[in-house]
Enzyme design. Structure first.
Site, PDB file in Angstrom:
ATOM      1  N   ASP A  14       0.810  -1.225   0.000  1.00  0.00           N
ATOM      2  CA  ASP A  14       0.000   0.000   0.000  1.00  0.00           C
ATOM      3  C   ASP A  14       0.842   1.274   0.000  1.00  0.00           C
ATOM      4  O   ASP A  14       0.516   2.249   0.691  1.00  0.00           O
ATOM      5  CB  ASP A  14      -0.966   0.020   1.200  1.00  0.00           C
ATOM      6  CG  ASP A  14      -2.008  -1.080   1.112  1.00  0.00           C
ATOM      7  OD1 ASP A  14      -2.379  -1.449  -0.017  1.00  0.00           O
ATOM      8  OD2 ASP A  14      -2.450  -1.561   2.176  1.00  0.00           O
ATOM      9  N   GLY A  16       1.406   2.778  -2.949  1.00  0.00           N
ATOM     10  CA  GLY A  16       0.930   3.550  -4.095  1.00  0.00           C
ATOM     11  C   GLY A  16       1.585   3.202  -5.415  1.00  0.00           C
ATOM     12  O   GLY A  16       1.713   4.050  -6.297  1.00  0.00           O
ATOM     13  N   THR A  18       0.490   1.468  -7.946  1.00  0.00           N
ATOM     14  CA  THR A  18      -0.363   1.566  -9.129  1.00  0.00           C
ATOM     15  C   THR A  18      -0.582   3.017  -9.533  1.00  0.00           C
ATOM     16  O   THR A  18      -0.601   3.343 -10.730  1.00  0.00           O
ATOM     17  CB  THR A  18      -1.701   0.852  -8.888  1.00  0.00           C
ATOM     18  OG1 THR A  18      -1.442  -0.523  -8.571  1.00  0.00           O
ATOM     19  CG2 THR A  18      -2.588   0.910 -10.126  1.00  0.00           C
ATOM     20  N   LYS A  34       1.041  -5.743 -15.764  1.00  0.00           N
ATOM     21  CA  LYS A  34       1.058  -6.285 -14.404  1.00  0.00           C
ATOM     22  C   LYS A  34       1.098  -7.807 -14.559  1.00  0.00           C
ATOM     23  O   LYS A  34       0.069  -8.444 -14.767  1.00  0.00           O
ATOM     24  CB  LYS A  34      -0.193  -5.854 -13.644  1.00  0.00           C
ATOM     25  CG  LYS A  34      -0.320  -6.458 -12.249  1.00  0.00           C
ATOM     26  CD  LYS A  34       0.147  -5.511 -11.189  1.00  0.00           C
ATOM     27  CE  LYS A  34      -0.085  -6.105  -9.798  1.00  0.00           C
ATOM     28  NZ  LYS A  34       0.185  -5.157  -8.742  1.00  0.00           N
ATOM     29  N   ALA A 110       3.969  -7.438  -8.275  1.00  0.00           N
ATOM     30  CA  ALA A 110       2.985  -7.757  -7.238  1.00  0.00           C
ATOM     31  C   ALA A 110       3.691  -7.669  -5.892  1.00  0.00           C
ATOM     32  O   ALA A 110       4.358  -8.608  -5.464  1.00  0.00           O
ATOM     33  CB  ALA A 110       2.417  -9.155  -7.462  1.00  0.00           C
ATOM     34  N   PRO A 192       2.353  13.986  -4.312  1.00  0.00           N
ATOM     35  CA  PRO A 192       1.502  14.281  -3.154  1.00  0.00           C
ATOM     36  C   PRO A 192       0.123  13.667  -3.332  1.00  0.00           C
ATOM     37  O   PRO A 192      -0.250  13.258  -4.443  1.00  0.00           O
ATOM     38  CB  PRO A 192       1.432  15.812  -3.177  1.00  0.00           C
ATOM     39  CG  PRO A 192       1.526  16.151  -4.635  1.00  0.00           C
ATOM     40  CD  PRO A 192       2.473  15.137  -5.230  1.00  0.00           C
ATOM     41  N   LEU A 194      -3.541  13.464  -4.294  1.00  0.00           N
ATOM     42  CA  LEU A 194      -4.277  14.226  -5.298  1.00  0.00           C
ATOM     43  C   LEU A 194      -5.770  13.995  -5.101  1.00  0.00           C
ATOM     44  O   LEU A 194      -6.254  12.859  -5.198  1.00  0.00           O
ATOM     45  CB  LEU A 194      -3.855  13.802  -6.709  1.00  0.00           C
ATOM     46  CG  LEU A 194      -2.377  13.986  -7.050  1.00  0.00           C
ATOM     47  CD1 LEU A 194      -2.075  13.424  -8.431  1.00  0.00           C
ATOM     48  CD2 LEU A 194      -1.972  15.451  -6.972  1.00  0.00           C
TER      49      LEU A 194
END
Length: 226
Positions: A14, A16, A18, A34, A110, A192, A194
């Site tokens: 987690d 970020g 992606t 992916k 992954a 940052p 968004l």
């Protein structure tokens, strides 16, 4: 080394990956791949159920020709090796060969570097086989120093080229400097939060941070003889 082809890997869960991958795909006008997707939900009409490829495609309104199909779609949102076992699937390294593309390519892994793809094959082993440079995505705040420095050390111990880091999250007053100095790595960008997250907002950040130029410099530096 293929120009403007790279691997996006996170330093943790987690962080970020992606969103950063979408930033790169849009800015580089790249194909996206992916290879292994855990937690894929076939038949779910909601984009959130379609995995990272679906979310990225929806965000960027990406032409289907630039979205490469996953080699493996695994149903459970767990580590790939276990997700494959649950689904009764054996992950074959030959199916993870890089697509034959001449242009820009963003490969999103992954999870992190030492995530197991099988019980005998780590993600970092596959990355070494691909022979593409890695761009690490790290959270900007608390916890990033340990995770990032360990990831940098793991890449360098295997002589895998590192383009640099992108920090994702609210700007931090010291972490970029500390990572640059202790890790000996370039902080290529700081994305940052968004709100709302749109392709227009990503494009503006790309322009403001001169990401195209920074990536050109990073690729050129890797191409220089030692």
């Amino acid at each position: 080394m293929s120009a403007r082809q790279l691997i996006v890997c996170g330093t943790d869960t987690d962080v970020g990956k992606t969103v950063v991958s979408a930033w790169l795909v849009q800015g580089l006008v790249a194909h996206y791949w992916k290879p292994v997707q855990s937690g894929y939900e076939p038949g779910n009409s909601a984009k959130e159920g379609l995995g990272d490829s679906g979310r990225l495609s929806s965000l960027l309104q990406l032409p289907p020709s630039r979205l490469l199909p996953e080699a493996y779609r695994l149903s459970q949102p767990v580590s790939p090796h276990w997700a494959a076992e649950i689904d009764g699937v054996s992950i074959d390294r030959q199916r993870l060969e890089l697509p034959d593309l001449a242009g820009p390519l963003v490969v999103e892994t992954a999870g992190g570097l030492l995530v197991p793809l099988t019980r005998h094959w780590l993600q970092i082993d596959q990355i070494a086989n691909w022979q593409l440079p890695v761009l690490l995505v790290a959270r900007s705040g608390l916890g990033t120093l340990n995770h990032s420095l360990l990831s940098i050390e793991a890449l360098r111990s295997r002589q895998i080229p590192l383009l640099g880091l992108i920090l994702n999250g609210p700007p931090h007053p010291d972490n970029p400097r500390t990572l640059s100095e202790l890790g000996g790595v370039t902080i290529l960008g700081q994305l940052p939060p968004l709100e709302p997250l749109t392709r227009e907002a990503l494009a503006l950040q790309w322009q403001q941070q001169a990401m195209g130029h920074k990536l050109d410099q990073a690729f050129a530096a890797l191409a220089q003889p030692l």
